[in-house]
Design a protein around this motif. Structure first.
Motif, PDB file in Angstrom:
ATOM      1  N   TYR A  85     -22.541   7.860  20.316  1.00 37.63           N
ATOM      2  CA  TYR A  85     -21.447   8.103  21.266  1.00 37.63           C
ATOM      3  C   TYR A  85     -21.630   7.375  22.591  1.00 37.63           C
ATOM      4  CZ  TYR A  85     -18.735  11.341  18.493  1.00 37.63           C
ATOM      5  OH  TYR A  85     -17.925  11.887  17.526  1.00 37.63           O
ATOM      6  N   ARG A 126     -16.230   5.878  22.164  1.00 42.78           N
ATOM      7  CA  ARG A 126     -17.346   6.096  23.097  1.00 42.78           C
ATOM      8  C   ARG A 126     -16.991   7.223  24.059  1.00 42.78           C
ATOM      9  NH1 ARG A 126     -19.577   4.048  28.135  1.00 42.78           N
ATOM     10  NH2 ARG A 126     -21.798   3.706  27.800  1.00 42.78           N
ATOM     11  N   ASN A 127     -17.935   8.184  24.206  1.00 40.10           N
ATOM     12  CA  ASN A 127     -17.673   9.329  25.057  1.00 40.10           C
ATOM     13  C   ASN A 127     -19.003   9.812  25.618  1.00 40.10           C
ATOM     14  OD1 ASN A 127     -17.219  12.026  25.999  1.00 40.10           O
ATOM     15  ND2 ASN A 127     -15.353  12.101  24.772  1.00 40.10           N
TER      16      ASN A 127
END
Length: 173
Positions: free
Chosen positions: A96, A104-105
């Motif tokens: 991630y 994407r986080n």
């Protein structure tokens, strides 16, 4: 269950290069997939890492043909994490945070990182401690959280955590 464990251990031996062999990497991957499909957490973690084309620390591997399939990797790693594999949660945090991952986080990556750290994974504890220390100006309790995670990592013998603790919280004589 005994057959699943046998398949998983065979894949582990062949994949680790500990046994000289003439086996196609696709066959090893099939062994992992068979065991993973039968809920073997080690195999699920191995499949997740294989699908993501990465090592546990997030570095890339050259294993397999084609590009990484993060959707499949997330599925396998989540299954392994739900069965108590802290390393799987750590690997999910690495996915991630990857810039090439379309979803994407950073928040989700941090949540998985803390999940792995809470389960006692030393590398995650060190990273949580370092992250909290860097964020101490934005959040007033970050320095306490940093000390907490770094002390846990240091208790497991992490030299980097010990060095960080000596810098930020030196012992008074």
């Amino acid at each position: 269950p005994a057959d699943v464990l046998l398949v998983s251990r065979c894949a582990q031996l062949l994949d680790g290069g500990r046994v000289p062999h003439q086996v196609d990497p696709c066959e090893i991957q099939q062994l992992w997939e068979l065991a993973a499909g039968e809920n073997d957490p080690d195999a699920q973690q191995a499949m997740g890492l294989w699908c993501a084309r990465m090592r546990l620390d997030g570095g890339r591997t050259a294993a397999g043909a084609g590009s990484a399939n993060f959707r499949k990797a997330i599925r396998w790693l989540t299954l392994a994490g739900e069965q108590g594999r802290a390393q799987a949660w750590y690997a999910l945090s690495r996915i991630y945070i990857k810039p090439e991952f379309s979803q994407r986080n950073v928040g989700i990556a941090q949540r998985y990182l803390e999940q792995a750290a809470g389960m006692g994974y030393r590398a995650a504890q060190l990273e949580c401690g370092n992250n909290a220390w860097r964020a101490r100006r934005e959040n007033e309790d970050s320095d306490v959280r940093a000390l907490y995670w770094l002390r846990l990592a240091a208790a497991q013998g992490c030299p980097a955590a010990r060095a960080a603790l000596r810098k930020i919280a030196p012992r008074v004589a």
